[in-house]
Structures are given as C-alpha cells and as structure tokens.
Write an enzyme that holds these catalytic residues in place. Structure first.
Site, PDB file in Angstrom:
ATOM      1  N   ASN A  55     -10.221   0.441   0.797  1.00 24.05           N
ATOM      2  CA  ASN A  55      -8.760   0.459   0.683  1.00 24.05           C
ATOM      3  C   ASN A  55      -8.374  -0.078  -0.700  1.00 24.05           C
ATOM      4  OD1 ASN A  55      -6.016  -0.142   0.787  1.00 24.05           O
ATOM      5  ND2 ASN A  55      -6.073  -0.968   2.868  1.00 24.05           N
ATOM      6  N   CYS A  74       0.816  -1.224   0.000  1.00 20.26           N
ATOM      7  CA  CYS A  74       0.000   0.000   0.000  1.00 20.26           C
ATOM      8  C   CYS A  74       0.848   1.272   0.000  1.00 20.26           C
ATOM      9  CB  CYS A  74      -0.948   0.006   1.193  1.00 20.26           C
ATOM     10  SG  CYS A  74      -2.056  -1.404   1.192  1.00 20.26           S
ATOM     11  N   HIS A  77      -2.766   7.221   2.902  1.00 20.37           N
ATOM     12  CA  HIS A  77      -3.303   5.976   2.348  1.00 20.37           C
ATOM     13  C   HIS A  77      -4.641   5.708   3.038  1.00 20.37           C
ATOM     14  CE1 HIS A  77      -3.996   1.957   1.244  1.00 20.37           C
ATOM     15  NE2 HIS A  77      -3.597   1.425   2.382  1.00 20.37           N
TER      16      HIS A  77
HETATM   17  N1  COA Z   1     -18.347  -7.738  10.599  1.00 21.48           N
HETATM   18  C1  COA Z   1     -18.709  -8.040  11.861  1.00 21.48           C
HETATM   19  N2  COA Z   1     -17.865  -8.467  12.800  1.00 21.48           N
HETATM   20  C2  COA Z   1     -16.562  -8.574  12.443  1.00 21.48           C
HETATM   21  C3  COA Z   1     -16.118  -8.284  11.147  1.00 21.48           C
HETATM   22  C4  COA Z   1     -17.071  -7.850  10.215  1.00 21.48           C
HETATM   23  N3  COA Z   1     -16.744  -7.550   8.954  1.00 21.48           N
HETATM   24  N4  COA Z   1     -14.774  -8.473  11.088  1.00 21.48           N
HETATM   25  C5  COA Z   1     -14.410  -8.877  12.317  1.00 21.48           C
HETATM   26  N5  COA Z   1     -15.475  -8.944  13.125  1.00 21.48           N
HETATM   27  C6  COA Z   1     -15.537  -9.352  14.527  1.00 21.48           C
HETATM   28  C7  COA Z   1     -14.351 -10.182  14.923  1.00 21.48           C
HETATM   29  O1  COA Z   1     -14.565 -11.536  14.582  1.00 21.48           O
HETATM   30  C8  COA Z   1     -14.326  -9.969  16.421  1.00 21.48           C
HETATM   31  O2  COA Z   1     -15.295 -10.788  17.012  1.00 21.48           O
HETATM   32  P1  COA Z   1     -14.974 -11.556  18.389  1.00 21.48           P
HETATM   33  O3  COA Z   1     -14.726 -10.466  19.380  1.00 21.48           O
HETATM   34  O4  COA Z   1     -16.222 -12.329  18.622  1.00 21.48           O
HETATM   35  O5  COA Z   1     -13.760 -12.374  18.103  1.00 21.48           O
HETATM   36  C9  COA Z   1     -14.821  -8.526  16.586  1.00 21.48           C
HETATM   37  O6  COA Z   1     -15.478  -8.191  15.341  1.00 21.48           O
HETATM   38  C10 COA Z   1     -13.708  -7.534  16.839  1.00 21.48           C
HETATM   39  O7  COA Z   1     -12.686  -7.813  15.912  1.00 21.48           O
HETATM   40  P2  COA Z   1     -11.393  -6.940  15.864  1.00 21.48           P
HETATM   41  O8  COA Z   1     -10.461  -7.502  14.839  1.00 21.48           O
HETATM   42  O9  COA Z   1     -10.870  -6.723  17.232  1.00 21.48           O
HETATM   43  O10 COA Z   1     -11.995  -5.555  15.341  1.00 21.48           O
HETATM   44  P3  COA Z   1     -11.266  -4.191  15.206  1.00 21.48           P
HETATM   45  O11 COA Z   1     -11.988  -3.167  15.969  1.00 21.48           O
HETATM   46  O12 COA Z   1      -9.777  -4.318  15.416  1.00 21.48           O
HETATM   47  O13 COA Z   1     -11.487  -3.862  13.659  1.00 21.48           O
HETATM   48  C11 COA Z   1     -10.356  -3.980  11.546  1.00 21.48           C
HETATM   49  C12 COA Z   1     -11.001  -4.758  12.677  1.00 21.48           C
HETATM   50  C13 COA Z   1      -9.845  -4.958  10.516  1.00 21.48           C
HETATM   51  C14 COA Z   1     -11.413  -3.069  10.935  1.00 21.48           C
HETATM   52  C15 COA Z   1      -9.210  -3.103  12.138  1.00 21.48           C
HETATM   53  O14 COA Z   1      -8.397  -3.898  12.954  1.00 21.48           O
HETATM   54  C16 COA Z   1      -8.370  -2.494  11.061  1.00 21.48           C
HETATM   55  O15 COA Z   1      -8.842  -1.728  10.254  1.00 21.48           O
HETATM   56  N6  COA Z   1      -7.067  -2.766  11.039  1.00 21.48           N
HETATM   57  C17 COA Z   1      -6.188  -2.235  10.040  1.00 21.48           C
HETATM   58  C18 COA Z   1      -6.356  -3.016   8.794  1.00 21.48           C
HETATM   59  C19 COA Z   1      -5.743  -2.329   7.616  1.00 21.48           C
HETATM   60  O16 COA Z   1      -5.849  -1.144   7.494  1.00 21.48           O
HETATM   61  N7  COA Z   1      -5.105  -3.100   6.754  1.00 21.48           N
HETATM   62  C20 COA Z   1      -4.519  -2.639   5.572  1.00 21.48           C
HETATM   63  C21 COA Z   1      -3.305  -1.840   5.846  1.00 21.48           C
HETATM   64  S1  COA Z   1      -2.609  -1.244   4.380  1.00 21.48           S
END
Ligand code: COA
Length: 307
Positions: free
Chosen positions: A266, A114, A236
C-alpha cells in the site's frame, strides 16, 4: 457535472530497494504465508536516500517526457501526500524547483490520505477548466517507511514507498472527467499517522468494502455509464482481499480490477497513479478507466476518465 480532462502522460518512480515478506519475517513475528494470504502483498519498496519530493519529481519527469510536454507549460502542480519530509516548502514547491520552473505556477500539497490522488485530480480538473491554466501536474508520492513502526506487525507489513504522476489539460467536451470525492469523519483513531501509522485493520477493511462499492456506483450514475462502459477499474491498492470482497459483492470479475499490490504493498496516495502509469506502459490505446480510493479521515472517492 462533467469536467473534461485529457491525460497527456503518466510516469512513476519506485526506489530500487525491495523488502520481501521474508525480510520482514526476520524483524517481526510474521510469515510470508500470513501476509500473502491476508493481503496479497509479496514485497514492497523502501527508500534508500530518496525524499518524497525527489520521488515526486522523478515520476513527474517521466510523465512530462511521455506527454512530450515541457515543464514551462505547467501552471499547476498538486502533490497528494501524507509523508512530506518537512512542513514547508510543500513537496509541490520542491517539484517546481527541481523541474526548473521559473514562471507563475500554483503549487501545493493536498492531504486526503490514501484518497489523495483522486481528490487532487478533481481539484486540478476543476481549475484547468479556466483558460488561465494550460496544463497541470498531479502527483501522488509517499515515503511511508518513515512512519512505520517496525515492531508493529499489524502495520509494518502493509505499506511501501513510491510515486506516480500524470500531466493533464482541459479536454474537449466529449471527453470525460467525472468525480465523486467525499468523507465520513472518523474521530476515533481508526487509522491515524502521528509518529507512526496506527490502525484498526478490521474496521478499515469493512469501511473500505462498503465505500468502494458506493463510490463506483455513484460516479457511474453521475456519468450515466454502466460498468460495461469501463475498460478497467484501478482501485487504491490496500489489500487484495478488500478488492476480492468488492468483486464478489458487486458481481464484477477480478479481471476488471488492475492490481499490483503484490509488488508494492500500500503506497497510499501514490498507489493509483503508480498503477495507472504501469498500466499505460502495457495499454497505449485510449481506455475508459475508473479510479476508486479510500483511506484515513475517512476519505473516499472515485473518478472516471479516458486515458
Ligand atoms: N503476521 C502474523 N500475524 C498477524 C500479523 C502479521 N503481520 N498481523 C496481525 N496478526 C495476527 C493478529 O495479532 C491476530 O492474532 P490474534 O487472533 O492472536 O489476536 C490475527 O493475526 C488476526 O488479526 P486480524 O487483525 O483479525 O487479521 P485480519 O484478517 O483482519 O487481517 C489486516 C489484518 C490488517 C491485513 C486486515 O484487517 C486489513 O487489511 N485491513 C485493512 C487495512 C488497510 O487496508 N488499511 C489501509 C487503508 S487505506
């Protein structure tokens, strides 16, 4: 060291197929409310039939039109991508072919995930200081829908397809071109793309907040500028909450950041040039902009340019 560049035109292309959060609710166990509150994304684009190189070409064509530059003046084409449709020819070779280029042109792809566009811009800015090169095309283009596992709700809600391009030439000495591109190798599969994208979202989130702030401060320091000298920051577009966290920690208003993640999700290496191109359609006057990227690798970096 300043690598002055002049950005002559910008362009972008996105497929017309819109995938909303409600569409994804029908495929995986998720909800519009969860996606919007956790990421800021409302919808993203998905290719119908377009390849990465077709989107890269269409974005480039628009950038050349805006710059009023003929493809015969382009000596360098760099495409930042992680989703080429085949290993070789490179996406950049296809773009050269589709533009009808028959003269000598250095054309290659660059993979810095990215952060790819920011890396590619520095590579082009360095090369273009040499008088043998006249103008360069730098493109970010991705068909991430081809590497999404639509049974994995952790990832399939985040990414979209699109392309953005800029045409540039060497700038006058007083023009800007400050770059900071680096990496912190991660061998633990925190964010990787094999057949599909896999990711430890929380770990990536923390990494992103840390290195965005670090990259912004580093490039400002190198350019001997302060945030007050920057009209806007184009980050980004990975997650609105990442940018909110940076804005809070750096005490910078969210108005300083240009965001379009709600519409496109993204788009990896395409996200900064796509956002820049949309921005330039609204701001025709010259602006001092700071780009900041981060992604798999881990790679990260920032650039300050006048556009
Ligand atoms: N819909 C509903 N629930 C979801 C879900 C979705 N699409 N994706 C994950 N969950 C659930 C998980 O399973 C978890 O459930 P659990 O507590 O029962 O295990 C819960 O939501 C929390 O998950 P978590 O991963 O802690 O959520 P978060 O607040 O960290 O958000 C992201 C997840 C992916 C949105 C966040 O971590 C993020 O954006 N990270 C950066 C990713 C990124 O930018 N990547 C590219 C970089 S270039």
């Amino acid at each position: 060291m300043n690598l002055p560049i002049k950005i002559l035109g910008t362009g972008h292309y996105v497929p017309n197929q819109v995938v909303t959060n409600h569409d994804l609710e029908k495929i995986v166990d998720t909800s519009d409310e969860w996606i919007v509150s956790r990421t800021g994304i409302k919808e993203r684009r998905k290719v119908n039939h377009e390849t990465t190189h077709e989107m890269a070409y269409l974005a480039s064509k628009k950038a050349l039109e805006e710059a009023k530059i003929d493809a015969s003046d382009i000596d360098i084409i760099i495409v930042a991508t992680i989703t080429e449709n085949q290993k070789t020819p490179a996406v950049a070779n296809f773009v050269a072919g589709l533009l009808g280029i028959e003269h000598d042109v250095m054309s290659f792809d660059l993979n810095a995930a990215c952060t790819g566009f920011v890396y590619a811009l520095e590579v082009a800015a360095s090369l273009i200081q040499h008088p043998k090169y006249r103008k360069a095309l730098v493109i970010g283009a991705e068909t991430l829908s081809n590497v999404l596992d639509y049974t994995d709700r952790n990832t399939c809600i985040l990414f979209g397809d699109g392309a953005g391009a800029v045409v540039l030439e060497k700038g006058q000495e007083q023009q800007l071109g400050y770059f900071y591109n680096t990496s912190r190798p991660d061998m633990t599969n925190t964010l990787d793309v094999g057949k599909y994208i896999k990711m430890d979202g929380r770990k990536v989130f923390l990494f992103a907040v840390e290195v965005i702030e670090k990259s912004i401060l580093k490039v400002l320091n190198d350019a001997n500028l302060s945030l007050d000298d920057i009209d806007h920051i184009i980050p980004h577009q990975a997650n609105e909450r990442i940018i909110l966290a940076v804005s809070k920690s750096m005490n910078v208003s969210m108005d300083k950041f240009v965001m379009n993640i709600a519409s496109y999700g993204n788009t990896s290496a395409a996200s900064i040039p796509l956002t820049l191109s949309e921005y330039k359609k609204k701001h025709s006057e010259t602006k001092t902009l700071l780009f900041v990227g981060f992604g798999g690798g881990f790679t990260y970096g920032a650039a300050i340019v006048k556009v």
